[in-house]
Design an enzyme around this catalytic site. Structure first.
Site, PDB file in Angstrom:
ATOM      1  N   ARG A  76       5.608  -3.128 -11.602  1.00 57.15           N
ATOM      2  CA  ARG A  76       6.561  -2.062 -11.328  1.00 57.15           C
ATOM      3  C   ARG A  76       7.710  -2.638 -10.515  1.00 57.15           C
ATOM      4  NH1 ARG A  76       6.872   2.277  -6.888  1.00 57.15           N
ATOM      5  NH2 ARG A  76       8.585   3.520  -7.689  1.00 57.15           N
ATOM      6  N   HIS A 121      15.637   3.088  -7.022  1.00 52.31           N
ATOM      7  CA  HIS A 121      14.882   2.843  -5.795  1.00 52.31           C
ATOM      8  C   HIS A 121      15.922   2.581  -4.695  1.00 52.31           C
ATOM      9  CE1 HIS A 121      10.658   1.515  -4.330  1.00 52.31           C
ATOM     10  NE2 HIS A 121      11.426   1.610  -3.251  1.00 52.31           N
ATOM     11  N   GLU A 166      10.637   8.167  -4.685  1.00 52.53           N
ATOM     12  CA  GLU A 166      10.602   8.870  -3.404  1.00 52.53           C
ATOM     13  C   GLU A 166      11.910   9.569  -3.032  1.00 52.53           C
ATOM     14  OE1 GLU A 166       9.063   6.368  -0.309  1.00 52.53           O
ATOM     15  OE2 GLU A 166       7.266   5.861  -1.414  1.00 52.53           O
ATOM     16  N   ASN A 294       3.087   7.547  -4.434  1.00 56.56           N
ATOM     17  CA  ASN A 294       3.103   6.460  -3.457  1.00 56.56           C
ATOM     18  C   ASN A 294       2.401   6.978  -2.217  1.00 56.56           C
ATOM     19  OD1 ASN A 294       4.777   5.302  -5.357  1.00 56.56           O
ATOM     20  ND2 ASN A 294       6.621   5.324  -4.100  1.00 56.56           N
ATOM     21  N   TYR A 296       0.600   6.111   1.564  1.00 54.28           N
ATOM     22  CA  TYR A 296       0.342   5.190   2.673  1.00 54.28           C
ATOM     23  C   TYR A 296      -0.557   5.802   3.739  1.00 54.28           C
ATOM     24  CZ  TYR A 296       3.752   2.200   0.485  1.00 54.28           C
ATOM     25  OH  TYR A 296       4.378   1.396  -0.421  1.00 54.28           O
ATOM     26  N   GLU A 363       2.390   3.137  -5.531  1.00 53.80           N
ATOM     27  CA  GLU A 363       2.508   2.255  -4.359  1.00 53.80           C
ATOM     28  C   GLU A 363       1.362   2.579  -3.419  1.00 53.80           C
ATOM     29  OE1 GLU A 363       6.175   2.316  -2.095  1.00 53.80           O
ATOM     30  OE2 GLU A 363       7.382   2.258  -3.922  1.00 53.80           O
TER      31      GLU A 363
HETATM   32  C1  FCB Z   1       7.881   3.134   0.441  1.00 57.69           C
HETATM   33  C2  FCB Z   1       8.999   2.528  -0.368  1.00 57.69           C
HETATM   34  C3  FCB Z   1       8.880   1.046  -0.561  1.00 57.69           C
HETATM   35  C4  FCB Z   1       8.371   0.365   0.692  1.00 57.69           C
HETATM   36  C5  FCB Z   1       7.128   1.042   1.201  1.00 57.69           C
HETATM   37  C6  FCB Z   1       6.523   0.379   2.415  1.00 57.69           C
HETATM   38  O1  FCB Z   1       8.316   4.320   1.021  1.00 57.69           O
HETATM   39  O2  FCB Z   1       9.077   3.123  -1.633  1.00 57.69           O
HETATM   40  O3  FCB Z   1      10.122   0.544  -0.984  1.00 57.69           O
HETATM   41  O4  FCB Z   1       9.370   0.301   1.632  1.00 57.69           O
HETATM   42  O5  FCB Z   1       7.411   2.377   1.500  1.00 57.69           O
END
Ligand code: FCB
Length: 452
Positions: A76, A121, A166, A294, A296, A363
């Site tokens: 990607r 992006h 995002e 995505n 985290y 992500e």
């Molecule tokens: C996300 C982004 C990516 C990277 C990660 C850590 O929000 O899409 O580009 O910065 O965080």
């Protein structure tokens, strides 16, 4: 089946153009908002920029071979709008820009790697920001024209497309608290940017899909996250509703249900403005072939003692004083709490809104201060753990028959982490920024073994 995953499950790694490519003036590329922003003193914590980054523009062939060596079969990456349309305007598609991404896609295919392209992006051509950026409706139409130019040029080699990455970040970091380019702080008007981004998505999808490219799949990548109230009190629950609204529902509901969440528009005093945009909703809600998630970390929030809103720079316009609460979970170097079950929570929540929709984790990853040992290794056990825990969640979901189709690690390579510059490493491959040498980290080796 590989390790409990069906053989059709997609395993990949992700990058983004400005974070990895460098070569910012090569082959007719124009300036983007990130060039301007990163070169503005004080914007990037370590004073760096993406001029050189990890030279992916010149090293992509080796990087893709490395990705394939890890056993990954999907890459990607994002396409830099200012390489395709240096001045942001239709009629100016730059053949050298298209040619770069053709070579990149062909290198993927030659290595048995499926290219997954993101059209946006975050690197908006600077001339479009000068004309108002995402705060003006016209930018959505310029995005559609750009998407058509890219799709016309590359749809024979790229079959998996994401419009935006995002849009929450583009709207609320770009125009809300100003932490990202273009660094503006416009209060609740940031919601207009969100709408114009979604409109751009809808216009682009409509235009490229009806061009008739059978066998292609079209989606968008969001960054939804579970939002928890710090306590059961009505005030904390209201705070969580507000942040969930801005972070998740403002994007998921128009895309998946064709309506904006009324409570969010009320909180932000934008009901009237959004009512005037209602005709855009069918376009925004056109069916997706997949949704990229995505993920985290989750967020826990509490109500403030005083008023909930004091206008000023914020990612939470209308709810500026809602506070994020430390719940004692371990955190990564970003300060982001680690909770793999949050990945399950958010995927399950989205699945409830759209039970048939194929989902991808587009992500997922973690930053840690890596060091190279005397014998040239990077023993990133914490990142390995993070990866293992989140992959385990995916495995459970898939074994329950959940429509999760793939997992992309963020990131293939250490790179320019936006406002953090090079001070935050997310790669499963380490990059020595002085020499551009790549070293597969222990986490990358773990993934390689896992996929073998
Ligand atoms: C996300 C982004 C990516 C990277 C990660 C850590 O929000 O899409 O580009 O910065 O965080």
């Amino acid at each position: 089946m590989t390790n409990g995953f069906p053989s059709g499950f997609t395993w990949g790694a992700a990058t983004a153009s400005y974070q990895v490519e460098g070569a910012v003036s090569a082959d007719g590329r124009g300036p983007s908002i990130w060039d301007t922003f990163a070169h503005t003193p004080g914007r990037i914590s370590d004073g760096t920029n993406g001029d050189v980054a990890v030279e992916h523009y010149h090293r992509f062939a080796d990087d893709i071979r490395l990705l394939a060596d890890l056993g990954l079969t999907a890459y990607r990456f994002s396409i830099a709008w200012p390489r395709i349309m240096p001045d942001g305007l239709a009629g100016s598609a730059n053949p050298a820009g298209l040619d770069f991404y053709r070579r990149l896609a062909e290198a993927c295919l030659a290595n048995g790697v499926t290219p997954y392209a993101t059209l946006y992006h975050w690197d908006l051509p600077q001339p479009l920001e000068d004309a108002g950026g995402w705060l003006v409706r016209d930018t959505a139409y310029r995005f559609r024209d750009y998407a058509v130019a890219v799709h016309d040029g590359l749809s024979d080699v790229i079959k998996h497309w994401m419009t935006l990455n995002e849009p929450w970040c583009s709207a609320f970091l770009g125009y809300g608290n100003g932490e990202h380019a273009p660094g503006r702080t416009v209060g609740v008007d940031a919601l207009k940017a969100a709408h114009h981004l979604l409109l751009g998505h809808g216009l682009a999808l409509d235009a490229i899909r009806t061009e008739g490219s059978g066998g292609s799949a079209y989606g968008i990548a969001l960054n939804p996250a579970p939002i928890h109230p710090a306590s059961d009190s009505p005030a904390d629950r209201d705070a969580a509703r507000r942040i969930d609204g801005l972070r998740n529902r403002l994007f998921l509901e128009p895309l998946l249900s064709g309506q904006y969440p009324a409570d969010v528009l009320e909180d932000t005093g934008t009901t009237e403005w959004f009512a005037a945009q209602e005709a855009d909703l069918p376009l925004i809600a056109a069916p997706l072939d997949f949704l990229g998630v995505n993920y985290y970390c989750p967020t826990t929030v509490a109500a403030p003692d005083g008023p909930i809103s004091t206008p000023g720079p914020s990612t939470q316009p209308g709810s500026e004083n809602v506070v994020a609460v430390d719940t004692g979970l371990p955190t990564t170097q970003m300060g982001w709490p680690i909770q793999a079950s949050g990945l399950r929570d958010i995927l399950v929540a989205i699945n409830k809104l759209a039970p048939e929709l194929p989902l991808y984790v587009t992500e997922n990853g973690s930053a840690y201060p890596d060091v190279v040992t005397a014998d040239g290794q990077v023993e990133d056990d914490e990142r390995l753990d993070y990866l293992r825990q989140h992959v385990a969640v995916c495995k459970d979901l898939v074994s329950e028959g959940f429509p999760l189709k793939g997992y992309f690690a963020w990131s293939l390579l250490d790179n320019f982490e936006w406002a953090w510059g090079y001070s935050r490493r997310f790669g499963i491959v380490y990059v020595d920024y002085a020499t551009q040498q790549r070293i597969v980290k222990k986490s990358g080796r773990w993934l390689q073994d896992f996929l073998r």
